[in-house]
Motif scaffolding. Sequence first.
Motif, mmCIF file in Angstrom:
data_model
loop_
_atom_site.group_PDB
_atom_site.id
_atom_site.type_symbol
_atom_site.label_atom_id
_atom_site.label_comp_id
_atom_site.label_asym_id
_atom_site.label_seq_id
_atom_site.Cartn_x
_atom_site.Cartn_y
_atom_site.Cartn_z
ATOM 1 N N ARG A 5 50.490 23.351 41.647
ATOM 2 C CA ARG A 5 50.360 24.369 42.603
ATOM 3 C C ARG A 5 50.510 23.753 43.824
ATOM 4 O O ARG A 5 51.160 24.402 44.924
ATOM 5 C CB ARG A 5 48.745 24.673 42.362
ATOM 6 C CG ARG A 5 48.455 25.616 41.549
ATOM 7 C CD ARG A 5 48.975 27.084 41.807
ATOM 8 N NE ARG A 5 48.790 27.904 40.721
ATOM 9 C CZ ARG A 5 48.274 29.067 40.898
ATOM 10 N NH1 ARG A 5 47.636 29.570 41.986
ATOM 11 N NH2 ARG A 5 47.928 29.804 39.953
ATOM 12 N N VAL A 17 50.471 31.242 45.745
ATOM 13 C CA VAL A 17 49.134 32.003 45.716
ATOM 14 C C VAL A 17 49.591 33.565 45.373
ATOM 15 O O VAL A 17 48.696 34.400 45.520
ATOM 16 C CB VAL A 17 48.695 32.231 47.452
ATOM 17 C CG1 VAL A 17 48.373 30.773 48.044
ATOM 18 C CG2 VAL A 17 49.807 32.812 47.978
ATOM 19 N N ASP A 19 48.534 34.704 42.402
ATOM 20 C CA ASP A 19 47.667 35.050 41.674
ATOM 21 C C ASP A 19 46.293 35.437 42.590
ATOM 22 O O ASP A 19 45.312 35.990 41.983
ATOM 23 C CB ASP A 19 47.290 34.427 40.686
ATOM 24 C CG ASP A 19 47.038 32.973 40.975
ATOM 25 O OD1 ASP A 19 47.239 32.545 41.798
ATOM 26 O OD2 ASP A 19 46.159 32.291 40.204
ATOM 27 N N LYS A 20 46.326 35.324 43.729
ATOM 28 C CA LYS A 20 45.320 35.263 44.666
ATOM 29 C C LYS A 20 45.083 36.542 45.182
ATOM 30 O O LYS A 20 43.926 36.887 46.138
ATOM 31 C CB LYS A 20 45.211 34.195 45.635
ATOM 32 C CG LYS A 20 45.278 32.730 45.315
ATOM 33 C CD LYS A 20 44.047 32.284 44.474
ATOM 34 C CE LYS A 20 44.104 30.890 44.016
ATOM 35 N NZ LYS A 20 43.144 30.358 43.258
ATOM 36 N N SER A 24 46.532 37.583 50.666
ATOM 37 C CA SER A 24 46.818 36.217 50.558
ATOM 38 C C SER A 24 48.458 36.113 50.671
ATOM 39 O O SER A 24 48.875 35.199 51.540
ATOM 40 C CB SER A 24 46.096 35.409 49.617
ATOM 41 O OG SER A 24 44.650 35.404 49.716
ATOM 42 N N ILE A 46 44.123 28.451 51.320
ATOM 43 C CA ILE A 46 43.597 29.491 50.224
ATOM 44 C C ILE A 46 43.586 28.925 48.748
ATOM 45 O O ILE A 46 42.736 29.197 48.066
ATOM 46 C CB ILE A 46 45.065 30.584 50.170
ATOM 47 C CG1 ILE A 46 44.779 31.262 51.325
ATOM 48 C CG2 ILE A 46 44.767 31.556 49.177
ATOM 49 C CD1 ILE A 46 46.012 32.189 51.645
ATOM 50 N N LEU A 47 44.495 27.951 48.509
ATOM 51 C CA LEU A 47 44.377 27.316 46.837
ATOM 52 C C LEU A 47 43.091 26.423 47.057
ATOM 53 O O LEU A 47 42.440 26.507 45.828
ATOM 54 C CB LEU A 47 45.637 26.285 46.707
ATOM 55 C CG LEU A 47 46.594 27.277 46.267
ATOM 56 C CD1 LEU A 47 47.971 26.324 46.117
ATOM 57 C CD2 LEU A 47 46.668 28.202 45.386
ATOM 58 N N ASN A 49 40.314 27.031 48.450
ATOM 59 C CA ASN A 49 39.163 27.839 48.883
ATOM 60 C C ASN A 49 38.437 28.317 47.305
ATOM 61 O O ASN A 49 39.263 29.237 46.506
ATOM 62 C CB ASN A 49 39.349 29.193 49.537
ATOM 63 C CG ASN A 49 38.223 30.123 49.944
ATOM 64 O OD1 ASN A 49 37.098 29.635 49.687
ATOM 65 N ND2 ASN A 49 38.408 30.990 50.797
ATOM 66 N N HIS A 52 38.188 32.615 45.975
ATOM 67 C CA HIS A 52 39.403 33.100 45.314
ATOM 68 C C HIS A 52 39.585 33.089 43.898
ATOM 69 O O HIS A 52 39.896 32.103 43.372
ATOM 70 C CB HIS A 52 40.722 32.831 46.197
ATOM 71 C CG HIS A 52 40.712 33.485 47.529
ATOM 72 N ND1 HIS A 52 40.274 32.814 48.710
ATOM 73 C CD2 HIS A 52 40.936 34.866 47.798
ATOM 74 C CE1 HIS A 52 40.358 33.769 49.685
ATOM 75 N NE2 HIS A 52 41.002 34.917 49.178
#
Length: 52
Positions: A5, A17, A19-20, A24, A46-47, A49, A52
């Motif tokens: 990732r 991202v 699938d977030k 996002s 984002i990854l 965090n 999520h």
Amino acid sequence: MSFWRVVLAIICPPLAVLDKGCGSVLITFLLWLCGWVPGVIAALVILNNPEH
């Protein structure tokens, strides 16, 4: 956050991202259009965090 990732976030942040959620992906894509570094930073944040 897996190794692949992180690699994908460096190469193409919006794909990392997917699938977030739509928001996002949209934010990451817009930042990526503004410049590569802001997109990568947004994707990594984002990854990383856990919400999520």
